[in-house]
Design an enzyme around this catalytic site. Sequence first.
Site, PDB file in Angstrom:
ATOM      1  N   ASP A 151      46.086  -5.070  52.553  1.00 37.11           N
ATOM      2  CA  ASP A 151      45.987  -5.821  53.810  1.00 37.11           C
ATOM      3  C   ASP A 151      46.445  -5.018  55.013  1.00 37.11           C
ATOM      4  OD1 ASP A 151      48.665  -5.695  53.354  1.00 37.11           O
ATOM      5  OD2 ASP A 151      49.025  -7.856  53.350  1.00 37.11           O
TER       6      ASP A 151
ATOM      7  N   ASP B 197      48.917  -5.769  45.490  1.00 43.23           N
ATOM      8  CA  ASP B 197      50.223  -5.836  46.133  1.00 43.23           C
ATOM      9  C   ASP B 197      50.854  -7.178  45.792  1.00 43.23           C
ATOM     10  OD1 ASP B 197      52.378  -5.191  47.622  1.00 43.23           O
ATOM     11  OD2 ASP B 197      51.404  -5.352  49.577  1.00 43.23           O
TER      12      ASP B 197
ATOM     13  N   ASP C 236      47.197   0.978  53.633  1.00 40.44           N
ATOM     14  CA  ASP C 236      46.490   0.833  52.360  1.00 40.44           C
ATOM     15  C   ASP C 236      45.086   1.432  52.400  1.00 40.44           C
ATOM     16  OD1 ASP C 236      48.555  -0.635  51.130  1.00 40.44           O
ATOM     17  OD2 ASP C 236      47.857  -2.485  52.067  1.00 40.44           O
TER      18      ASP C 236
END
Length: 818
Positions: A554, A316, A558
């Site tokens: 995080d 990310d 996800d």
Amino acid sequence: MDKSKRQQNEQTVKTARYHPDYQTGLSHAMVESRFAEGAVNQTVDSDFKTNRQIIIDNTFTYFNLIFLVLAVLLVVVDSFKNLTFLPVVIANTVIGIVQEIHAKKVLNNLSVMNAATVTTIRNGEEKTTPFEELVLDDIVILKTDDQIPADAVVVKGQVQVNESLLTGESDEITKKENDDLLSGSFIVAGKCYARLDKVGNDAYISKLTLKAKAMGHDEQSKMIKSLNKLIKWVGIIIIPVGLILFFQNILLNHESLENSVISMEAALIGMIPEGLYLLTTIALALSATRLARRQVMLHDMKSVETLARVNVLCLDKTGTITENEMAVQKVIPAAGYQEKGQVVPIETLIGDFAAAMPGDNATMKAIKHYFTKTSGRQAQSKVPFSSVQKFSGVSFADQTYVLGAPEMVLRAKFDSYQPEFINYTQKGYRVLVFGEYPKELLKPVLTAEVRPLGYILIANPVRKEARKTFAYFEKQGVALKVISGDNPLTVSHVATEAGIAAADRYIDASRLTPEQYPAAVKNYTIFGRVRPEQKKQFIQLLKKQGSTVAMTGDGVNDILAMKEADCSIAMASGNSAAMQASQVVLLDSDFSKMPEVVFEGRRVVNNIERSAGLFLVKNIFSLLMAVLAMLLTVSYPLQPTQITLISAFTIGLPSFLLALEDNRKRIRGNFIINILSRSIPGGITDLLVVGALVICGIILDLHKADVSTAATMLLIAVGFMVLFKISQPLNKFRVGVIAASFVCTVVAALLFNNLFSLTAISPISILLLIILFFAADSVFRYLTKAVERAREALLQRSGQEHHLSFKEIWQYLKKKKA
């Protein structure tokens, strides 16, 4: 969920519910009753075993049972001298237990040190309480930057919540009294008292974590899978081979019961890779503790090996490429500010504004940190930031200022002002407009035109170590894929600044159809506007295309994608559920630690592959020699105590020492193929020279003790040939390992020759030993070159260097033959 539905759900719960006053909270008696009922916010169980499970798993193994049976048989026939293998087996078991418990203790301590806490109200007193000690109906105080520990209901106050870790959307949502709060989201502004409505496994965050853990429960690294297959087949083979050898010696060779048992046991002990699995366990445990000291926690010790094989890394933007905290980059005066000919610097005006506002969100904290110079003016009124209106305002005696998103603050004239800042948004900045309002602002409603004075550029700064880290992965042939919910152009600019190769190849995932996904994940580097459900699909497609995929994350959104990846990495600054469901956690959220994790994985895999080659030489020889003994209808030429001598100093000692060495070579090929290519030349060489010795012993009618001692010396010689070969290129450490092993072998043979059944041999046996030694050297060299050529040719022609399996090799060979 509205209040009536929530009350209906509460009625279905067997546990009696409390509705304590927010200023008093639960009493101690209520808390104790909750613990007794199990209504506690316990996190999802870790994958780590208890100490009792570790002891049981290491003690009551299949091969330990085999060794116990063999020991009993030797005791029955009064052959106590041949029990020399037993101390080694006990030592292996104890070392494995101690090391695994130590690794578990280190990692558990890390988990406790990094446990999250929240303020609770109990018996009218505020108390800091770990998440795992919260109970159903606890009253908790939630304020800016706090993470919501369990599903809750607001009972007093008002907060703004960021649920991006759950939904992937970064919008801030206002929560008032009786509104629900989802576990895993963050408070970005305000303060409230909340009553915990669902805790532990009933909470939203835990349900997702349980689902993710269920998906990954049976995950194992390729190395462990290969070892399990190898040990499984050895376990199947040794029983029938042992029975055949025993009854052949009794019925056909007319050996005594004692000699039959000793001969059979020597073959079986040589076939069991008793130290190989222990070596792997200890190496992985040592890696876990080494990484723990570097603030890297492993939930699954095997994941370090998986990560070392990764060739696609998905990450990310925020928290990985950039810092988690936002920072003001600079302020650009607007055309209106310059035209008006302001005397006071714009930085001072913004400083006055910032000084009057509370730093209750990340944006205002960044502004207050950057704009510190003020004129000392006192605010008459202020309007706090609203996630709906997306602006805040401060009125002074002489002027009113507003700060917020351009599209909300500038409104009708947005298009005319947009050219002043559009190029900054395209470069990845978040732009806030600071403007002048013609009247005092009392409500979060703009009824007049705002004159822009300046544009504040805010961004998550690129991590200092990012460029170096990504350059390392590029050099190692690891492809990087940036998957983000942000604007793809913004992500592309940030990735370019971080030095990610091909960062200009970006695409808006929201415009893709499912049919376009496979081509997109193959051809593009940057993916923007990615929805949470797309993340998992992208990972699946990359794996189908033959890649070994790691993913960083995080947030709860996800988790399922992370578990779909071969290896998942979580940042400790993110959501606790993502941390629990991942395999690797960067406790300091420092992505630059990733090369160290990769290095550690390479150390483990490369060193275990090298050491496993030593172990399998003995196993291959023992199996083939047992088959030859059955074909020639002769007794196995060695005794258990001689096998122990060979194993201890040509295999056990050097393999454990070499496993400690630093090794950063790239991993190539299939684990089993690699270790077989190292061990087959030595195993076949052992068979040829010892088989020749046995046949010569029959022809020349040599004494059995002569053949046994000479065979032991030949196996030791070939063992050192293999050790020398796998230690290439030599360095001081490897030369030291070889020298130490040689000295230990000589000392043991000379001082404990009776223990290891080594006797003086006849001149004919000495001559045979010399001839076969030189023959062994030539045969070993030839076989080594032949096997290496075959392995390299197979890897090159298959074009699947990193993902070669037995099935693929067999299909490839059939195709070539056809």
